[in-house]
Design a protein around this motif. Structure first.
Motif, mmCIF file in Angstrom:
data_model
loop_
_atom_site.group_PDB
_atom_site.id
_atom_site.type_symbol
_atom_site.label_atom_id
_atom_site.label_comp_id
_atom_site.label_asym_id
_atom_site.label_seq_id
_atom_site.Cartn_x
_atom_site.Cartn_y
_atom_site.Cartn_z
ATOM 1 N N ILE A 142 0.872 -1.167 0.000
ATOM 2 C CA ILE A 142 0.000 0.000 0.000
ATOM 3 C C ILE A 142 0.912 1.219 0.000
ATOM 4 O O ILE A 142 1.789 1.347 0.847
ATOM 5 N N PHE A 157 0.932 5.351 0.125
ATOM 6 C CA PHE A 157 0.116 6.517 0.486
ATOM 7 C C PHE A 157 0.956 7.776 0.336
ATOM 8 O O PHE A 157 2.057 7.865 0.888
ATOM 9 N N ASN A 158 0.446 8.746 -0.416
ATOM 10 C CA ASN A 158 1.134 10.016 -0.588
ATOM 11 C C ASN A 158 0.748 10.918 0.578
ATOM 12 O O ASN A 158 -0.305 11.539 0.572
ATOM 13 N N ASN A 159 1.614 10.972 1.577
ATOM 14 C CA ASN A 159 1.393 11.759 2.786
ATOM 15 C C ASN A 159 1.931 13.184 2.632
ATOM 16 O O ASN A 159 1.898 13.965 3.561
ATOM 17 N N LEU A 165 0.209 9.865 -8.321
ATOM 18 C CA LEU A 165 -0.424 9.623 -7.029
ATOM 19 C C LEU A 165 -0.492 10.988 -6.344
ATOM 20 O O LEU A 165 0.521 11.532 -5.896
ATOM 21 N N GLY A 205 -2.568 12.810 -0.582
ATOM 22 C CA GLY A 205 -3.706 12.208 0.111
ATOM 23 C C GLY A 205 -4.248 10.951 -0.531
ATOM 24 O O GLY A 205 -5.127 10.295 0.021
ATOM 25 N N GLN A 206 -3.747 10.569 -1.692
ATOM 26 C CA GLN A 206 -4.209 9.356 -2.356
ATOM 27 C C GLN A 206 -3.366 8.158 -1.943
ATOM 28 O O GLN A 206 -2.201 8.295 -1.574
ATOM 29 N N SER A 207 -3.978 6.971 -2.043
ATOM 30 C CA SER A 207 -3.253 5.729 -1.799
ATOM 31 C C SER A 207 -3.543 4.763 -2.930
ATOM 32 O O SER A 207 -4.512 4.918 -3.672
ATOM 33 N N VAL A 233 6.177 9.825 1.470
ATOM 34 C CA VAL A 233 5.378 8.666 1.040
ATOM 35 C C VAL A 233 5.430 7.608 2.128
ATOM 36 O O VAL A 233 6.503 7.310 2.666
ATOM 37 N N ARG A 234 4.280 7.072 2.475
ATOM 38 C CA ARG A 234 4.202 6.016 3.485
ATOM 39 C C ARG A 234 3.890 4.696 2.789
ATOM 40 O O ARG A 234 3.060 4.634 1.894
#
Length: 118
Positions: free
Chosen positions: A62, A64-66, A86, A89-91, A112-113
């Protein structure tokens, strides 16, 4: 997706059957994870592996664009012009196995997470 058939002798010649959904490689789709790993990766204008090293036996990833800027995903030579965007806020969930995925930005650095599931 396809199904595979599993049969087990339960004794006295009686067989129990089970149909299991599998992907194109024969890997069960419905699985119980044995481990997770979460990391933060700073992604800039040079392609960076997400994460640097894949979790052993990884099944899913997964991303996630943090951050506050768009991250572009793709292969090791990904560019901002050709990568998959990406947005902040999108994953994105990918069943990649241990295949590497890379990220890059057009300018600046993004947070990025990553959550890996094995």
């Amino acid at each position: 997706n396809t199904l595979t058939h599993a049969s087990k002798d339960t004794g006295s010649g009686v067989h129990a059957s089970e149909h299991v959904p599998v992907d194109r490689r024969g890997v069960e789709i419905n699985y119980v994870s044995t481990s997770f790993k979460a990391v933060a990766v700073s992604v800039g204008t040079t392609a960076a592996a997400l994460p640097a090293t894949a979790l052993t036996n990884r099944r899913a990833l997964i991303v996630f664009n943090n951050g506050t800027i768009t991250v572009y995903l793709g292969e090791s030579g990904v560019t901002a012009a050709g990568g998959f965007p990406l947005l902040p806020g999108q994953s994105l969930v990918l069943e990649t196995g241990t295949t590497a995925i890379y990220g890059i930005t057009a300018a600046g650095t993004a947070d990025v997470r990553i959550l890996e599931v094995a």
